[in-house]
Design a protein around this motif. Structure first.
Motif, PDB file in Angstrom:
ATOM      1  N   LEU A 306       0.832  -1.205   0.000  1.00 47.23           N
ATOM      2  CA  LEU A 306       0.000   0.000   0.000  1.00 47.23           C
ATOM      3  C   LEU A 306       0.866   1.254   0.000  1.00 47.23           C
ATOM      4  N   ARG A 307       1.947   1.213   0.769  1.00 51.15           N
ATOM      5  CA  ARG A 307       2.860   2.361   0.794  1.00 51.15           C
ATOM      6  C   ARG A 307       3.441   2.619  -0.599  1.00 51.15           C
ATOM      7  N   ALA A 308       3.829   1.549  -1.292  1.00 55.11           N
ATOM      8  CA  ALA A 308       4.397   1.689  -2.636  1.00 55.11           C
ATOM      9  C   ALA A 308       3.363   2.238  -3.618  1.00 55.11           C
ATOM     10  N   ILE A 309       2.149   1.689  -3.582  1.00 54.97           N
ATOM     11  CA  ILE A 309       1.086   2.177  -4.474  1.00 54.97           C
ATOM     12  C   ILE A 309       0.776   3.644  -4.160  1.00 54.97           C
ATOM     13  N   LYS A 333     -10.815   0.489  -2.006  1.00 55.46           N
ATOM     14  CA  LYS A 333     -12.152   0.547  -1.406  1.00 55.46           C
ATOM     15  C   LYS A 333     -12.280  -0.500  -0.302  1.00 55.46           C
ATOM     16  N   ALA A 334     -11.813  -1.711  -0.567  1.00 59.76           N
ATOM     17  CA  ALA A 334     -11.891  -2.770   0.440  1.00 59.76           C
ATOM     18  C   ALA A 334     -11.071  -2.425   1.677  1.00 59.76           C
ATOM     19  N   LEU A 335      -9.960  -1.729   1.486  1.00 62.46           N
ATOM     20  CA  LEU A 335      -9.099  -1.386   2.614  1.00 62.46           C
ATOM     21  C   LEU A 335      -9.722  -0.341   3.537  1.00 62.46           C
ATOM     22  N   PHE A 336     -10.744   0.372   3.066  1.00 62.12           N
ATOM     23  CA  PHE A 336     -11.451   1.310   3.947  1.00 62.12           C
ATOM     24  C   PHE A 336     -12.202   0.576   5.056  1.00 62.12           C
ATOM     25  N   ALA A 347      -4.823   4.070   2.898  1.00 68.85           N
ATOM     26  CA  ALA A 347      -5.699   3.900   1.735  1.00 68.85           C
ATOM     27  C   ALA A 347      -6.337   5.237   1.361  1.00 68.85           C
ATOM     28  N   ALA A 348      -6.771   5.985   2.366  1.00 68.06           N
ATOM     29  CA  ALA A 348      -7.361   7.305   2.107  1.00 68.06           C
ATOM     30  C   ALA A 348      -6.322   8.256   1.523  1.00 68.06           C
ATOM     31  N   TRP A 349      -5.081   8.162   2.022  1.00 66.93           N
ATOM     32  CA  TRP A 349      -4.007   9.005   1.481  1.00 66.93           C
ATOM     33  C   TRP A 349      -3.797   8.702  -0.006  1.00 66.93           C
ATOM     34  N   GLU A 382     -11.134   7.282  12.860  1.00 64.01           N
ATOM     35  CA  GLU A 382     -10.234   7.927  13.804  1.00 64.01           C
ATOM     36  C   GLU A 382      -9.724   9.229  13.187  1.00 64.01           C
ATOM     37  N   PHE A 383      -9.239  10.115  14.026  1.00 61.10           N
ATOM     38  CA  PHE A 383      -8.892  11.448  13.526  1.00 61.10           C
ATOM     39  C   PHE A 383      -7.834  11.384  12.426  1.00 61.10           C
ATOM     40  N   LYS A 384      -6.856  10.474  12.560  1.00 62.94           N
ATOM     41  CA  LYS A 384      -5.824  10.383  11.527  1.00 62.94           C
ATOM     42  C   LYS A 384      -6.424   9.923  10.195  1.00 62.94           C
ATOM     43  N   VAL A 385      -7.494   9.155  10.254  1.00 66.29           N
ATOM     44  CA  VAL A 385      -8.203   8.754   9.036  1.00 66.29           C
ATOM     45  C   VAL A 385      -9.015   9.927   8.499  1.00 66.29           C
ATOM     46  N   GLN A 386      -9.683  10.644   9.384  1.00 64.65           N
ATOM     47  CA  GLN A 386     -10.477  11.797   8.963  1.00 64.65           C
ATOM     48  C   GLN A 386      -9.622  12.840   8.257  1.00 64.65           C
TER      49      GLN A 386
END
Length: 530
Positions: A306-309, A333-336, A347-349, A382-386
């Motif tokens: 995920l980091r690489a993508i 989408k699945a990773l959300f 994933a959001a990033w 969580e806030f870091k996700v928001q």
């Protein structure tokens, strides 16, 4: 003289930011990643614990290993001006290695202060007795697994050249210790990493990757290879490790989870850079496999893949499109819905950087049904996700078409977006303000494109229904000047204007081929009539 509306329209769609601002590389999220990197940092160095099965010949054939010698006795044997017999040397070196192989608090500093490191490095070249050479390599490996200063002692004693030479040893156990030691040294930081590379480690290391290489040995080779790719400030020069790219492209297909994970980490380090570097990685053909690994059951593989993508989609639209065409959005989408919030955050990033692309890429986000998971993350994560979800919305609204903005509003984004205006994180507040402003500008542009539509009035009404005015008013007194200025502009440009038109009818009349809105209870249900 241009009107206030005209001047605002000039700022519409990316007027305040270029694509470099919208796409965010890893440096922009360093603080948030610190906690996540703790587990990764543990893997930077490895102390080889006291496993009798690893020691060749003598110890391996003993049911009960002989007690190791005290440090003073070891010094007498190894530092004496009178040459000792091989058996004495072996016992002394093995005792040193066993002291340094303690799982807890190995006495690395005591060994260093005793002056044994130069002698141990010399014994790396002791070809008369392979077992002595092996025990010395093991001992030096564990010294190199310590702090930077402890690692420096090994380097300054000339161990790197010795270990590079030992990569070509005829004895697999000696080779493996050399691989392990070089991985520890390279993993210490960019200076030692570059020094190890400069001493010619890449070619003999790659020569160890063969079809019949035992998988346990290959794990160590791959881990050391990943340490040659890690660290930035500065990153390794691509040309110095470019020979390793075909091997990494093959290793991510290897049937061993540890090998795949470390190969993915290597690719994640190498993709964390400028577009030119990303292009070279893409040319190896690794993207489809990295995308496939996003759905792997092991988080140790998903995380670096995920980091690489995510790093690749910080590149150009063309580079991002390769990721999109490989089916990444469905995987993201699945990773959300992943149980680990750090995975959701990354994933959001990644999606936020796709949303910073062109309208077709934004449409791909819509077609992948990613909007609702993003809005849900904005509302409940969580806030870091928001914080990352807010970036998705801001980038989406900066580059999206009017139709796409309408689709976003249909997912009831305004409520959670307005609530993010009240966060105590100034950067996130500013990003949320940009998203609100982008939506209002889009509504205004809809009005100009469709006389009598009154979309702006509807959007401002919905913001009021979502209790968005309170934070906007409060932010006009914020200590941060850009926040204060942005909030004041939004309030002045849209809500003071709206207050003069409070008597206007809430529901607009449908006029031909136009947008149709209905507002109530803070919900927004737009339609587009063809």
């Amino acid at each position: 003289m241009p009107s206030r509306v005209d001047s605002r329209i000039k700022d519409f769609k990316n007027g305040r930011k270029d694509m470099d601002d919208l796409r965010r590389r890893r440096t922009d999220v360093t603080v948030e990643l610190r906690k996540a990197r703790k587990d990764e940092q543990i893997l930077k160095k490895r102390n080889v614990t006291d496993l009798a099965s690893l020691s060749p010949l003598k110890e391996n054939n003993q049911q009960t290993p002989t007690p190791y010698l005290p440090l003073e006795e070891i010094k007498k044997i190894l530092l004496s001006s009178v040459p000792a017999a091989d058996k004495e040397i072996y016992n002394a070196v093995q005792s040193t290695r066993r002291l340094l192989s303690r799982a807890e608090s190995p006495p690395i500093d005591k060994v260093i202060k005793s002056g044994l490191v130069p002698k141990l490095v010399t014994l790396l070249q002791y070809k008369q007795d392979t077992s002595i050479q092996f025990e010395a390599a093991w001992a030096v490996t564990n010294i190199a697994s310590g702090s930077s200063e402890q690692t420096r002692t090994v380097v300054e004693a000339g161990a790197v050249d010795c270990f590079v030479e030992l990569l070509s040893s005829q004895h697999a156990q000696v080779q493996e210790q050399a691989v392990w030691a070089l991985g520890n040294i390279a993993g210490d930081g960019p200076d030692f990493r570059d020094y190890v590379i400069s001493r010619g480690v890449v070619d003999p290391l790659l020569a160890l990757i063969k079809q019949n290489t035992p998988h346990l040995f290959l794990r160590n080779v791959t881990w050391t290879l990943s340490n040659l790719c890690r660290n930035k400030n500065p990153p390794p020069k691509l040309e110095s490790i470019q020979k390793a790219l075909p091997a990494l492209a093959a290793l991510i297909h290897y049937p061993d989870n540890d090998v795949v994970a470390d190969a993915c980490w290597a690719l994640s380090y190498l993709t964390d850079g400028p577009n030119e570097k990303i292009s070279v990685i893409i040319q190896t053909g690794v993207v489809p496999r990295l995308v496939e690994l996003l759905s792997n059951e092991h988080v140790t593989i998903v995380t670096p893949a995920l980091r690489a993508i995510g790093n690749i989609v910080t590149g150009t639209d063309e580079q991002t499109q390769i990721v999109v065409d490989s089916g990444a959005l469905q995987k993201l989408k699945a990773l959300f819905f992943h149980k680990k919030s750090q995975i959701v955050k990354e994933a959001a990033w990644a999606v936020s950087n796709v949303a910073a692309g062109n309208a077709a890429q934004i449409q791909a986000i819509i077609d992948s049904e990613l909007l609702q998971p993003v809005v849900n993350a904005l509302e409940n994560g969580e806030f870091k996700v928001q914080k990352e979800a807010v970036w998705v919305i801001t980038n989406y609204t900066s580059g999206g078409t009017m139709d796409q903005i309408v689709t976003l509003l249909h997912h009831q984004v305004l409520g959670p977006l307005c609530r993010m205006l009240a966060t105590h994180d100034s950067k996130t507040t500013m990003v949320a303000l940009d998203a609100v402003n982008n939506i209002l500008l889009n509504a205004q542009k809809m009005d100009l494109a469709n006389d009598g539509m009154n979309a702006l009035s509807k959007v401002t009404y919905m913001i009021e229904e979502c209790n968005g005015l309170d934070p906007l008013e409060s932010l006009q007194k914020h200590e941060n000047e850009p926040i204060r200025k942005s909030a004041t502009e939004i309030f002045t440009n849209y809500f003071e204007l709206e207050s003069d038109e409070e008597d206007q009818q809430i529901e607009p009349q449908v006029m031909g081929s136009a947008y149709q809105f209905s507002a109530g209870n803070g919900n927004f249900t737009p339609q587009f009539n063809l």
